[in-house]
Write an enzyme that holds these catalytic residues in place. Structure first.
Site, short mmCIF file in Angstrom:
data_model
loop_
_atom_site.label_atom_id
_atom_site.label_comp_id
_atom_site.label_asym_id
_atom_site.label_seq_id
_atom_site.Cartn_x
_atom_site.Cartn_y
_atom_site.Cartn_z
N SER A 43 -3.08 -2.00 1.30
CA SER A 43 -4.44 -1.49 1.02
C SER A 43 -4.99 -0.71 2.20
O SER A 43 -5.05 -1.23 3.31
CB SER A 43 -5.42 -2.65 0.78
OG SER A 43 -5.11 -3.34 -0.35
N HIS A 75 -0.05 2.46 -13.39
CA HIS A 75 -0.31 2.02 -12.03
C HIS A 75 0.98 1.67 -11.30
O HIS A 75 1.01 0.79 -10.47
CB HIS A 75 -1.28 0.83 -12.02
CG HIS A 75 -2.68 1.22 -12.34
ND1 HIS A 75 -3.71 1.14 -11.43
CD2 HIS A 75 -3.21 1.73 -13.47
CE1 HIS A 75 -4.82 1.58 -12.00
NE2 HIS A 75 -4.55 1.93 -13.24
N ARG A 96 4.43 -2.74 -3.98
CA ARG A 96 4.57 -4.09 -3.43
C ARG A 96 4.41 -5.11 -4.55
O ARG A 96 3.52 -4.97 -5.38
CB ARG A 96 3.49 -4.28 -2.38
CG ARG A 96 3.60 -5.55 -1.58
CD ARG A 96 2.53 -5.61 -0.50
NE ARG A 96 3.10 -5.78 0.84
CZ ARG A 96 2.51 -5.38 1.94
NH1 ARG A 96 1.35 -4.75 1.90
NH2 ARG A 96 3.09 -5.59 3.12
N THR A 97 5.27 -6.11 -4.54
CA THR A 97 5.10 -7.24 -5.45
C THR A 97 4.55 -8.39 -4.62
O THR A 97 5.13 -8.76 -3.61
CB THR A 97 6.45 -7.63 -6.09
OG1 THR A 97 6.93 -6.51 -6.84
CG2 THR A 97 6.29 -8.82 -7.02
N HIS A 98 3.41 -8.92 -5.05
CA HIS A 98 2.79 -10.02 -4.30
C HIS A 98 3.26 -11.37 -4.82
O HIS A 98 3.54 -11.53 -6.01
CB HIS A 98 1.26 -9.93 -4.39
CG HIS A 98 0.67 -8.82 -3.59
ND1 HIS A 98 0.50 -7.55 -4.10
CD2 HIS A 98 0.23 -8.78 -2.31
CE1 HIS A 98 -0.03 -6.77 -3.16
NE2 HIS A 98 -0.20 -7.49 -2.06
N GLU A 197 -9.81 -17.00 0.37
CA GLU A 197 -9.88 -18.32 0.97
C GLU A 197 -11.30 -18.89 0.86
O GLU A 197 -12.28 -18.14 0.81
CB GLU A 197 -9.50 -18.25 2.47
CG GLU A 197 -8.12 -17.72 2.73
CD GLU A 197 -7.98 -16.22 2.47
OE1 GLU A 197 -8.95 -15.45 2.69
OE2 GLU A 197 -6.88 -15.82 2.03
N SER A 216 0.21 -11.19 1.80
CA SER A 216 1.47 -10.47 1.59
C SER A 216 2.54 -10.65 2.66
O SER A 216 3.62 -11.16 2.35
CB SER A 216 1.20 -8.97 1.42
OG SER A 216 0.60 -8.46 2.59
#
Ligand code: HPA
Length: 276
Positions: A43, A75, A96-98, A197, A216
């Site tokens: 990001s 996307h 990216r795969t989280h 959090e 990540s």
């Protein structure tokens, strides 16, 4: 929507073999036989790709073995092959795969393993994250000096005892500080997410030695070390972590801080990559 089985979801599959296939796809589709450096854009960091050098090829990530279909149509991420002024081939991973997506760590680290299989010896991992240090401001980039993995998960399988000393290379942090001497650094705590959090969790992270909270990079760094790559980690502080700032966190705020900081941090990152 139809779902083809994902190659990494077959427990009998070898994730390194699938990464090797992905690297072969990248070589074929880009015409670039080997890459030297890989860069995952988190990001706020997305514009850096335009500044690193000459784009040789841009791929839709779904053209490459093992990269997940986008959760939302349209996307999908991209993979870009860039040639720097110094002649280095940089693989820019915008897909990216989280871990919070729930598809397991094999899919999370597939891009890192693929980068290693393309030949990359340097892995640059960037992200947007929350800041715990009071002196940090949203929009500020910081170097990752170490991490605390609070996901309870690992990309390593079996009795694979990988050393994580100097995981975020001191040498590469020094290179980054030669570009910008004002870069501060801190310990990145990876939470599973996707919820942000609680203030109590942020206090816990602070007490155990954390300065940055995110969702990540730690799992990816472990896989990169297993693959023998040298790692540079950078976080864009998009917000003060929960309870450090008085107001509630919002995804919109995170995106907004990234957008505002993008030109500055992208130029910084491109300059650092140029020195690697
Ligand atoms: N926590 C976790 N992940 C994040 C944050 C945060 O405060 N900001 C951006 N990504």
């Amino acid at each position: 929507m139809s779902h083809e089985p994902h190659p990494l979801d077959d427990p009998a599959a070898d994730p390194f073999e699938i990464a090797a296939q992905a690297a072969a796809d990248i070589a074929r589709l880009t015409g670039v036989e080997r890459h030297d450096i890989a860069l995952t854009l988190g990001s706020g960091w997305g514009q850096a790709a335009d500044l690193i050098g000459e784009t040789i090829a841009t791929l839709d990530a779904t053209e490459v073995t093992g990269f997940s279909r986008p959760a939302l149509e349209g996307h999908g991420g991209t993979l870009r092959s860039i040639l720097t002024a110094r002649g280095s081939h940089v693989l820019v991973i915008g897909a990216r795969t989280h871990f919070y997506e729930g598809h397991g760590t094999r899919r999370v680290v597939h891009s890192v393993r693929t980068a290693a299989a393309t030949g990359a010896r340097t892995m640059v991992l960037t992200n947007g994250a929350g800041g715990i240090r009071q002196t940090w401001k949203p929009g500020q980039p910081v170097l990752i000096s170490d991490h605390i993995n609070l996901t309870g998960a690992s990309p390593l399988e079996g009795a694979t005892f990988v050393d994580l000393t100097d995981l975020y290379s001191t040498r590469l942090r020094d290179v980054a500080r030669r570009v910008d001497a004002s870069l501060d650094e801190g310990v990145y705590c990876q939470f599973r997410g996707p919820q942000y959090e609680t203030p109590a969790e942020v206090q816990m992270a602070k007490i155990i030695g954390g300065h940055i909270v995110g969702m990540s990079t730690a799992l990816e760094a472990i896989a990169a070390r297993q693959a023998g790559m040298e790692i540079l980690g950078m976080s864009l502080i998009t917000n003060m972590a929960a309870g450090i700032q008085a107001t509630p966190l919002s995804h919109a705020e995170v995106i907004e801080a990234g957008t505002a900081a993008a030109p500055r941090i992208s130029a910084l990152l491109a300059e650092i990559v140029g020195q690697l």
